[in-house]
Design a protein around this motif. Sequence first.
Motif, PDB file in Angstrom:
ATOM      1  N   PRO A 162       7.683  59.734  23.401  1.00 37.92           N
ATOM      2  CA  PRO A 162       6.871  58.747  23.908  1.00 37.92           C
ATOM      3  C   PRO A 162       7.887  57.879  24.779  1.00 37.92           C
ATOM      4  O   PRO A 162       6.968  57.076  25.417  1.00 37.92           O
ATOM      5  N   LEU A 163       8.999  57.687  24.660  1.00 37.97           N
ATOM      6  CA  LEU A 163       9.693  56.871  25.466  1.00 37.97           C
ATOM      7  C   LEU A 163      10.325  57.193  26.608  1.00 37.97           C
ATOM      8  O   LEU A 163      11.112  56.521  27.315  1.00 37.97           O
ATOM      9  N   TYR A 164      10.111  58.497  26.917  1.00 37.29           N
ATOM     10  CA  TYR A 164      10.744  59.006  28.271  1.00 37.29           C
ATOM     11  C   TYR A 164      10.199  58.528  29.426  1.00 37.29           C
ATOM     12  O   TYR A 164      11.233  58.299  30.310  1.00 37.29           O
ATOM     13  N   LYS A 165       9.055  58.023  29.434  1.00 34.75           N
ATOM     14  CA  LYS A 165       8.421  57.416  30.503  1.00 34.75           C
ATOM     15  C   LYS A 165       9.166  56.125  30.927  1.00 34.75           C
ATOM     16  O   LYS A 165       9.255  55.822  32.050  1.00 34.75           O
ATOM     17  N   GLU A 166       9.907  55.581  30.038  1.00 34.61           N
ATOM     18  CA  GLU A 166      10.599  54.148  30.381  1.00 34.61           C
ATOM     19  C   GLU A 166      12.273  54.481  30.624  1.00 34.61           C
ATOM     20  O   GLU A 166      12.974  53.734  30.896  1.00 34.61           O
ATOM     21  N   GLN A 167      12.651  55.845  30.390  1.00 42.76           N
ATOM     22  CA  GLN A 167      14.036  56.132  30.773  1.00 42.76           C
ATOM     23  C   GLN A 167      14.019  56.319  32.368  1.00 42.76           C
ATOM     24  O   GLN A 167      14.096  57.498  32.846  1.00 42.76           O
ATOM     25  N   TRP A 168      13.999  55.178  33.147  1.00 41.67           N
ATOM     26  CA  TRP A 168      13.909  55.325  34.448  1.00 41.67           C
ATOM     27  C   TRP A 168      15.110  55.966  35.027  1.00 41.67           C
ATOM     28  O   TRP A 168      14.870  56.504  36.249  1.00 41.67           O
ATOM     29  N   TYR A 169      16.234  56.180  34.371  1.00 44.34           N
ATOM     30  CA  TYR A 169      17.423  56.776  35.005  1.00 44.34           C
ATOM     31  C   TYR A 169      17.281  58.042  35.144  1.00 44.34           C
ATOM     32  O   TYR A 169      18.095  58.729  35.520  1.00 44.34           O
TER      33      TYR A 169
END
Length: 370
Positions: A162-169
Motif C-alpha cells: 500500500p505505501l509503495y506508491k509513496e516511496q518516491w526514491y
Amino acid sequence: MGRSVSLCSDSGATRCMALLVLATLLVIGSCEVALKRKPVVYMNQFAVHIPTGDEDASSIAAKHGFRNIGQIGALKGFYLFEHQRVHKRSTLHNDEHHGKLHQEPRVLWVQQQHEKRRVKRDFGDSFATFGSDFSGLYDTGDAVQVSASHRPHYRGAPFPDPLYKEQWYLNGGAKDGYDMNIAHAWEKGYTGKGVVVSILDDGIQTNHPDLALNYDALASTDINDNDNDPMPRDNGDNKHGTRCAGEVAAVAFNQYCGIGVAYNASIGGVRMLDGTVNDAVEARALGLNPDHIDIYSASWGPEDDGKTVDGPGPLARRAFINGVTAGRKGKGSIFVWASGNGGRHTDSCNCDGYTNSIFTLSISSATQGG
C-alpha cells in the motif's frame, strides 16, 4: 665584539607582531574550546588485551576483584572487565585499578571505558513510509503467513504494497522522474536473496508484519541488555532501527507498508544505541557473527553540528580491520555508514571518523526535489 641581532628587524617588525598576535589568538581559541568541551565520563568497565587467552583473563580479573564479562566481539584476546567498587559514571579516571591491570605482565594493553555520545541520523519523519503508523500490528506474531520459499520476484508490474506508491526514491517520484534506478537490478534478479544485513541501531521490531519473514536471529543481538533479543523498548524513541531495517528489507508483495530496496535479503539488528555507548559496545556491534553477516549498516555517529570531531576508538578501529580482512569468510565485511545531516550546520562528513574511514562506504542522500 659581534653585534647582537634582533629576531625582528625593522623591516620585519610588523610581520613578527602579526605572528605574535595570531599565536595569542590561537592559544585563546584553544582554551575556549577546552572550556566548552564536555567532561569525559568514565565507566566501571576496563578493556584489556590478554593474548594468552580466556583462562588467564579470568584469573587476572578474579585476582583484582573484576568480573570478566568476556571477549569483546570478534576481537580475540581482548576482554571486558567490570568492577563493582568503581563508580559506574565518574569524571575521574580510576588510576588505582588501571594501574593494577597495567602492571600484570600478561596484560599488554588496558583502557578504562568512557562514554561516547552518538546520535541517530534521521531526517524528521521522512521515513514514515515504514514504521510508526502500524503499532496496532506490531504484536501480531502470526501476521505474516507467506513461506520464505515462495517469495515472488519482480516482474515489472507495480507492487501491491500500500505505501509503495509513496516511496518516491524507488518509483520515479523525484524531480524530473528520477529515482535510485533500482528496477533494472530487480529485473536481473538482484533482490537481496542470500545476503545478510544487520542494522546497528536502537534495535528492530522482530515481529513487525513487514519484517518478520526476512528476520534473521543470527544477525541480531542486544548489547544494551546483554541478551539475544534486539526488540526495542516501547517508549516512543526507539523506532529508528526498525525504519532503517524496513528501508533495506521490508517484505514485498504483501498488504503492509512499502518494500525494501533488497526485499528478499535477510535482516537482523543490534540493539546498541538504547543505553550508554563506549568503544567496547561499538566493537561488539561491528564484530557480531562476521562469517554470517555480509553487511553492517549504521545510521549514527558523532554530533554533526559543525563543532564535533570524533571517530572510532582503538577497539572499534580494530573491529573494522578485523572485519575487512577476515569477515565474510575471508571476503571482507562491508560497513555502510550514513554521512549525516550536518550540511545545514556547514558540517563536513570529513570531520567524522566513521564516514571518512577507509573501511566504510559513506552514503549521503537527496531530497525529493533534488
